[in-house]
Write a protein that holds these residues in place. Sequence first.
Motif, short mmCIF file in Angstrom:
data_model
loop_
_atom_site.label_atom_id
_atom_site.label_comp_id
_atom_site.label_asym_id
_atom_site.label_seq_id
_atom_site.Cartn_x
_atom_site.Cartn_y
_atom_site.Cartn_z
N LEU A 35 0.85 -1.18 0.00
CA LEU A 35 0.00 0.00 0.00
C LEU A 35 0.88 1.24 0.00
O LEU A 35 1.87 1.29 0.75
CB LEU A 35 -0.91 0.01 1.23
CG LEU A 35 -1.99 -1.07 1.27
CD1 LEU A 35 -2.74 -1.02 2.60
CD2 LEU A 35 -2.97 -0.90 0.13
N PRO A 36 0.58 2.24 -0.82
CA PRO A 36 -0.53 2.32 -1.76
C PRO A 36 -0.41 1.26 -2.86
O PRO A 36 0.70 0.89 -3.25
CB PRO A 36 -0.45 3.74 -2.31
CG PRO A 36 0.97 4.15 -2.12
CD PRO A 36 1.42 3.48 -0.86
N ALA A 37 -1.54 0.81 -3.34
CA ALA A 37 -1.59 -0.29 -4.30
C ALA A 37 -1.71 0.22 -5.73
O ALA A 37 -2.07 1.37 -5.98
CB ALA A 37 -2.77 -1.20 -3.97
N THR A 38 -1.40 -0.68 -6.66
CA THR A 38 -1.60 -0.40 -8.07
C THR A 38 -2.78 -1.22 -8.56
O THR A 38 -3.18 -2.20 -7.93
CB THR A 38 -0.36 -0.77 -8.89
OG1 THR A 38 -0.14 -2.19 -8.78
CG2 THR A 38 0.87 -0.03 -8.38
N ALA A 39 -3.31 -0.85 -9.72
CA ALA A 39 -4.42 -1.60 -10.30
C ALA A 39 -4.00 -3.03 -10.62
O ALA A 39 -4.76 -3.98 -10.40
CB ALA A 39 -4.92 -0.90 -11.55
N ASP A 40 -2.77 -3.22 -11.11
CA ASP A 40 -2.28 -4.56 -11.42
C ASP A 40 -2.16 -5.41 -10.16
O ASP A 40 -2.48 -6.61 -10.16
CB ASP A 40 -0.91 -4.48 -12.12
CG ASP A 40 -1.04 -4.02 -13.56
OD1 ASP A 40 -2.14 -4.16 -14.14
OD2 ASP A 40 -0.03 -3.51 -14.11
#
Length: 313
Positions: A35-40
């Motif tokens: 986190l923060p995360a990516t869409a992938d």
Amino acid sequence: MNQIDKYIQAATRDNTRKSYRSAIEHYETVWGGFLPATADGIASYLAHYAPTLAISTLKLRLAAIAAWHNDQGFPDPTKLPHVKKVLKGIAELHPVVQKQAKPIQIDQLAHLVNSFDGFIKNGSSKEALQSIRDKALLLIGFWRAFRSDELARLCVEHIQAEAGKGMEIFVPRSKGDHSRLGRRYKAPALQQLCPVEAYLDWVNVAQLQIGPIFRSINRWGQISEEALHPASIIGIIKQCCTRADIDGANLFSSHSLRRGFATWANAQGWDAKSLMEYVGWKDVKSAMRYIEVADPFSQQLLANGQPTKIGSD
């Protein structure tokens, strides 16, 4: 905690906060995500758990991740098209048949009340006290089609009741009340299975003047100051059905009262609009999920269970 933080915390339910914390812990610790995360990263997380977790659970995890990003001031990756497409694909490839609680029918409700009356008359002092409480819980829950969280929130100061005339109930908040304005409900005084008499009996016996109506009772018959947890109401309903020897007791839940009333009202000829207004549903689709209708072909079945001929070949 300052006043602003106090109000911010009050804006989210305790259960929601706990669920979100658990979801974030699962994403970071169990899955090993960042986190923060990516869409992938989120798409990979969804794909990994798609075969083993219900779509509703995955949506809850996404809501928790979205809340974390919003709270921390980061862009929300769960709203990106890539994540939405993966979630849609999971729903297509892993369809889930939604489980529904078994409705408590009106004759079963009468049987439950008879069981309560038996324990009130012949049971121990603790059994009698529990039965008076549970009788009020089930009758109010049925005739007002309340959810378990609404029953748990009922307070003495929010109810006006008079024997033979009915009762008015104010619920400060509920699932569909997004504006947090609360809503007033009226419950009828009835000749049989009366929620008003049951409520007054419980309040008088428990000597309740303020605070939660439905509270736990310990092994010594002492009444708690705190309200019952909504989840514990499910256990109470199952236990009441078991003690009353009602078949399939484990299939009942708090929604059984809501479904039971909707099914009863439908059988009495209530139109959809009247039922929706009484219960508080916003759309017909929500109402129809709670109504158990009779088999339309039931009259075409023979006593031996073989279908009759319907029309010509």
